[in-house]
Design a protein around this motif. Structure first.
Motif, PDB file in Angstrom:
ATOM      1  N   SER A  28       0.836  -1.210   0.000  1.00  0.00           N
ATOM      2  CA  SER A  28       0.000   0.000   0.000  1.00  0.00           C
ATOM      3  C   SER A  28       0.871   1.260   0.000  1.00  0.00           C
ATOM      4  CB  SER A  28      -0.947  -0.007   1.204  1.00  0.00           C
ATOM      5  OG  SER A  28      -0.219   0.025   2.408  1.00  0.00           O
ATOM      6  N   ARG A  75      -0.494   4.337  -2.179  1.00  0.00           N
ATOM      7  CA  ARG A  75      -1.656   4.992  -1.562  1.00  0.00           C
ATOM      8  C   ARG A  75      -1.235   5.768  -0.320  1.00  0.00           C
ATOM      9  NH1 ARG A  75      -4.230   3.422   2.557  1.00  0.00           N
ATOM     10  NH2 ARG A  75      -3.648   1.235   2.375  1.00  0.00           N
ATOM     11  N   GLU A  76      -0.414   5.146   0.515  1.00  0.00           N
ATOM     12  CA  GLU A  76      -0.006   5.798   1.758  1.00  0.00           C
ATOM     13  C   GLU A  76       0.886   7.013   1.488  1.00  0.00           C
ATOM     14  OE1 GLU A  76      -0.242   6.370   5.767  1.00  0.00           O
ATOM     15  OE2 GLU A  76      -1.356   4.903   4.564  1.00  0.00           O
ATOM     16  N   ARG A  84       0.819   8.939  -1.151  1.00  0.00           N
ATOM     17  CA  ARG A  84      -0.070   9.990  -1.651  1.00  0.00           C
ATOM     18  C   ARG A  84      -0.863  10.611  -0.500  1.00  0.00           C
ATOM     19  NH1 ARG A  84      -1.182  11.196  -6.503  1.00  0.00           N
ATOM     20  NH2 ARG A  84      -0.481   9.217  -7.359  1.00  0.00           N
ATOM     21  N   ASP A  85      -1.390   9.773   0.400  1.00  0.00           N
ATOM     22  CA  ASP A  85      -2.154  10.289   1.546  1.00  0.00           C
ATOM     23  C   ASP A  85      -1.304  11.189   2.440  1.00  0.00           C
ATOM     24  OD1 ASP A  85      -4.402   8.967   0.650  1.00  0.00           O
ATOM     25  OD2 ASP A  85      -4.302   7.351   2.153  1.00  0.00           O
ATOM     26  N   ILE A  86      -0.051  10.800   2.672  1.00  0.00           N
ATOM     27  CA  ILE A  86       0.848  11.622   3.482  1.00  0.00           C
ATOM     28  C   ILE A  86       1.125  12.941   2.757  1.00  0.00           C
ATOM     29  CG2 ILE A  86       3.215  11.822   4.367  1.00  0.00           C
ATOM     30  CD1 ILE A  86       3.081   8.752   4.898  1.00  0.00           C
ATOM     31  N   GLU A 100      -0.651  14.509   0.596  1.00  0.00           N
ATOM     32  CA  GLU A 100      -1.845  15.366   0.514  1.00  0.00           C
ATOM     33  C   GLU A 100      -2.428  15.695   1.879  1.00  0.00           C
ATOM     34  OE1 GLU A 100      -4.325  13.253  -2.290  1.00  0.00           O
ATOM     35  OE2 GLU A 100      -2.995  13.766  -3.960  1.00  0.00           O
ATOM     36  N   ARG A 135      -3.689  13.684   4.240  1.00  0.00           N
ATOM     37  CA  ARG A 135      -4.780  12.826   4.733  1.00  0.00           C
ATOM     38  C   ARG A 135      -4.273  11.783   5.724  1.00  0.00           C
ATOM     39  NH1 ARG A 135      -6.184  12.939  -0.910  1.00  0.00           N
ATOM     40  NH2 ARG A 135      -5.217  10.903  -1.109  1.00  0.00           N
ATOM     41  N   SER A 136      -2.963  11.667   5.852  1.00  0.00           N
ATOM     42  CA  SER A 136      -2.366  10.713   6.786  1.00  0.00           C
ATOM     43  C   SER A 136      -1.234  11.430   7.503  1.00  0.00           C
ATOM     44  CB  SER A 136      -1.849   9.502   6.005  1.00  0.00           C
ATOM     45  OG  SER A 136      -1.406   8.494   6.884  1.00  0.00           O
TER      46      SER A 136
END
Length: 143
Positions: A92, A95-96, A98-100, A102, A104-105
């Motif tokens: 993952s 996805r992770e 990208r989330d960091i 942006e 979101r994480s």
């Protein structure tokens, strides 16, 4: 033109070019010669062998086995540092990451697996990522 090997008071070696031998003394006296590493103006000439026109300088090629050993040691150290200090997120990773990126994480250092297509998309979108060096073979197993 004359090139001097110089050394600052903190032991940083560097080189500088001057139009004439007296230029170094004049520029140093005016405080214009400074170390490019620490900006110290306490600089002195190092002992140098004169450059004689027409002589051939021979440089030894580095020992390929030594270079390979050093590179494998560096790759092993990088990989070990990442494995000990970063969070493993498995497949993952894309996805992770990208989330960091942006927000979101939670922001943290991660590593894991991603396909070449996922990596390309991350880079195209400005998400910082780099491949982790593969685990090099142990030195005793290399020819």
């Amino acid at each position: 033109m004359i090139k001097y090997a110089l050394l600052c008071e903190h032991g940083h070696p560097f080189e500088a070019w001057f139009s004439a031998s007296t230029d170094y003394d004049e520029q140093r006296a005016r405080g214009l010669v400074e170390c490019p590493i620490c900006a110290s103006r306490e600089v002195a000439k190092q002992i140098m062998a004169p450059a004689v026109s027409g002589t051939k300088r021979t440089e030894r090629a580095p020992d390929p086995a030594k270079v390979q050993s050093m590179m494998m040691q560096a790759a092993r150290a990088v990989r070990s540092h990442v494995e000990q200090n970063f969070d493993y997120v498995g497949d993952s990773f894309a996805r992770e990451a990208r989330d960091i990126h942006e927000g979101r994480s939670e922001k943290r250092e991660i590593y894991g697996e991603a396909t070449p297509t996922e990596v390309k998309k991350l880079k195209d979108d400005g998400v910082p990522c780099a491949p982790l060096p593969p685990a090099p073979p142990e030195p005793e197993t290399v020819n």
